[in-house]
Scaffold this motif. Structure first.
Motif, PDB file in Angstrom:
ATOM      1  N   GLN A 198       3.769  -4.962   9.967  1.00  0.00           N
ATOM      2  CA  GLN A 198       4.512  -4.574   8.769  1.00  0.00           C
ATOM      3  C   GLN A 198       3.591  -3.964   7.716  1.00  0.00           C
ATOM      4  O   GLN A 198       3.924  -2.950   7.090  1.00  0.00           O
ATOM      5  N   LEU A 199       2.432  -4.568   7.521  1.00  0.00           N
ATOM      6  CA  LEU A 199       1.467  -4.047   6.541  1.00  0.00           C
ATOM      7  C   LEU A 199       1.000  -2.632   6.911  1.00  0.00           C
ATOM      8  O   LEU A 199       0.831  -1.779   6.037  1.00  0.00           O
ATOM      9  N   TYR A 243       4.474  -0.119   6.587  1.00  0.00           N
ATOM     10  CA  TYR A 243       5.488  -0.300   5.537  1.00  0.00           C
ATOM     11  C   TYR A 243       5.882   0.986   4.801  1.00  0.00           C
ATOM     12  O   TYR A 243       7.071   1.212   4.561  1.00  0.00           O
ATOM     13  N   PRO A 244       4.931   1.856   4.404  1.00  0.00           N
ATOM     14  CA  PRO A 244       5.345   3.098   3.730  1.00  0.00           C
ATOM     15  C   PRO A 244       6.314   3.933   4.567  1.00  0.00           C
ATOM     16  O   PRO A 244       7.264   4.513   4.035  1.00  0.00           O
ATOM     17  N   THR A 249       9.762   2.343   4.283  1.00  0.00           N
ATOM     18  CA  THR A 249      10.408   2.647   3.006  1.00  0.00           C
ATOM     19  C   THR A 249      11.026   4.042   3.026  1.00  0.00           C
ATOM     20  O   THR A 249      12.181   4.240   2.632  1.00  0.00           O
ATOM     21  N   TRP A 264       2.533   5.458  -6.299  1.00  0.00           N
ATOM     22  CA  TRP A 264       2.208   4.835  -5.011  1.00  0.00           C
ATOM     23  C   TRP A 264       2.939   3.517  -4.796  1.00  0.00           C
ATOM     24  O   TRP A 264       3.297   3.164  -3.678  1.00  0.00           O
ATOM     25  N   GLY A 265       3.159   2.811  -5.887  1.00  0.00           N
ATOM     26  CA  GLY A 265       3.766   1.486  -5.769  1.00  0.00           C
ATOM     27  C   GLY A 265       5.136   1.483  -5.110  1.00  0.00           C
ATOM     28  O   GLY A 265       5.513   0.525  -4.441  1.00  0.00           O
ATOM     29  N   TYR A 271       5.643   0.743  -1.492  1.00  0.00           N
ATOM     30  CA  TYR A 271       5.532  -0.666  -1.116  1.00  0.00           C
ATOM     31  C   TYR A 271       6.577  -1.512  -1.833  1.00  0.00           C
ATOM     32  O   TYR A 271       6.418  -2.725  -1.972  1.00  0.00           O
ATOM     33  N   LEU A 315       7.744  -5.156  -0.670  1.00  0.00           N
ATOM     34  CA  LEU A 315       6.786  -5.611   0.344  1.00  0.00           C
ATOM     35  C   LEU A 315       6.716  -7.134   0.441  1.00  0.00           C
ATOM     36  O   LEU A 315       6.690  -7.689   1.549  1.00  0.00           O
ATOM     37  N   SER A 374       9.629  -8.549   2.146  1.00  0.00           N
ATOM     38  CA  SER A 374       9.603  -8.001   3.505  1.00  0.00           C
ATOM     39  C   SER A 374       8.630  -8.773   4.386  1.00  0.00           C
ATOM     40  O   SER A 374       8.916  -9.045   5.562  1.00  0.00           O
ATOM     41  N   GLN A 401      13.714  -1.255  -1.493  1.00  0.00           N
ATOM     42  CA  GLN A 401      13.173  -0.027  -0.911  1.00  0.00           C
ATOM     43  C   GLN A 401      13.926   1.209  -1.397  1.00  0.00           C
ATOM     44  O   GLN A 401      13.334   2.279  -1.568  1.00  0.00           O
TER      45      GLN A 401
END
Length: 338
Positions: A19-20, A23-24, A27, A62-63, A66, A69, A72, A142
């Protein structure tokens, strides 16, 4: 420690790492799935995955890639842990039943393809019913779009489909705010939105595990003829990727319907974008968007889910091997005379 618990914990660990890493992409894919391109409207230029990602970063920071997250990761750990635990519990029972049948002279004692599919489907159903609220929260976070400071999109006036930006006091959109928003909209039942297509979607991991277990079993039998049953991490990675690819392509339309239902509903303005339930969502998508609407963002999903599944299977199997090795070493140390 039981074999089922080891698999559950290993699945949770593998799921978090996968997932890490992806993740982007998840989203961006959720946003693509929930976009409405109604027929007869002026066609907008379609953005590719990378372009869409750049647009989010440029407009919202950028946030936002995520967003959601934290819940998630909780959801992933819970989902994978619950799924792998119950999958192993149910599989142990099926394997025991197959061995009993073998002793009676029926069958060869192995678990068939249909039994594997049934075990995966049962584990998936338990997982869905227990963890659906977490994924409703994640989908909301998301798809929430960060507006410029002090501005928010609202219908104006309420009787029209026109939207306008009006000054408002900015508010945070964290996990607890999202939970409160969902509860205010639909009460407790709001946390189980999309549960029907999600339950149908258990055929995705069920199909994935059936393909994976079948291919893995065949590979081990082939290796056994050469005196070895070892499967490398790379082979596990590739088997997981192929299994997930087949499952994703087959079940993707249901995933789009689920995301539409779990995203924030437009209760004013254009009723074509408001869904009362699963059947209503499917009928409106067919009528106003055509079959194309069911496949939005599929290329992004294939990249994200196939890579995530491959990583998950690889890490999960390595963690299981490591745990078994540690337990066997600990057992042998205890059994040695002092």
């Amino acid at each position: 420690m039981s074999h089922a618990l080891i698999n559950g914990l290993a699945g949770a660990g593998g799921g978090i790492i996968a997932q890490l890493l992806t993740y982007p992409l998840q989203t961006v894919n959720t946003r693509q799935q929930t976009e409405r391109d109604l027929k007869r409207e002026k066609k907008k230029k379609k953005l590719g995955t990378f372009q869409h990602m750049c647009q989010v970063v440029r407009q919202e920071g950028w946030g936002r890639l995520y967003g959601g997250l934290a819940p998630s990761l909780v959801g992933t750990a819970a989902s994978q842990g619950v799924y792998y635990y119950f999958y192993q519990v149910f599989r142990n029972q099926v394997e025991a039943a197959a061995l009993k049948q073998k002793k009676k002279g029926l069958g060869d004692g192995s678990v068939g393809m249909f039994s594997s599919l049934l075990v995966a489907a049962l584990a998936g159903s338990v997982n869905v019913l227990m963890t659906n609220p977490i994924w409703v929260i994640v989908t909301r976070m998301q798809t929430h779009k960060k507006m410029p400071k002090g501005l928010q999109t609202v219908p104006e006036p309420p009787s029209t489909d026109v939207e306008a930006l009006v000054p408002v006091e900015p508010r945070p959109y964290g996990t607890f705010n999202t939970i409160r928003e969902i509860f205010d909209e639909a009460g407790v039942t709001g946390f189980w939105k999309g549960v029907i297509p999600t339950l149908i979607m258990v055929c995705n991991p069920a199909m994935q595990f059936m393909l994976y277990e079948t291919m893995l079993s065949k590979l081990k039998k082939k290796r056994a003829l050469k005196g070895s049953t070892n499967v490398t991490a790379l082979e596990t990675f590739l088997l997981g990727a192929v299994a997930k690819l087949g499952a994703t392509v087959t079940t993707y339309p249901l995933l789009v319907v689920k995301s539409r239902l779990q995203a924030k509903q437009v209760t004013t303005g254009d009723k074509r974008q408001h869904y009362k339930g699963t059947v209503d969502a499917i009928l409106k998508m067919i009528r106003y968007e055509g079959l194309h609407g069911f496949y939005k963002g599929m290329s992004t999903k294939i990249v994200q889910s196939v890579f995530a599944a491959a990583v998950l299977f690889m890490i999960k199997e390595e963690l299981v091997k490591g745990a078994k090795l540690l337990l066997s070493n600990a057992t042998s140390i205890k059994s040695k005379p002092s």
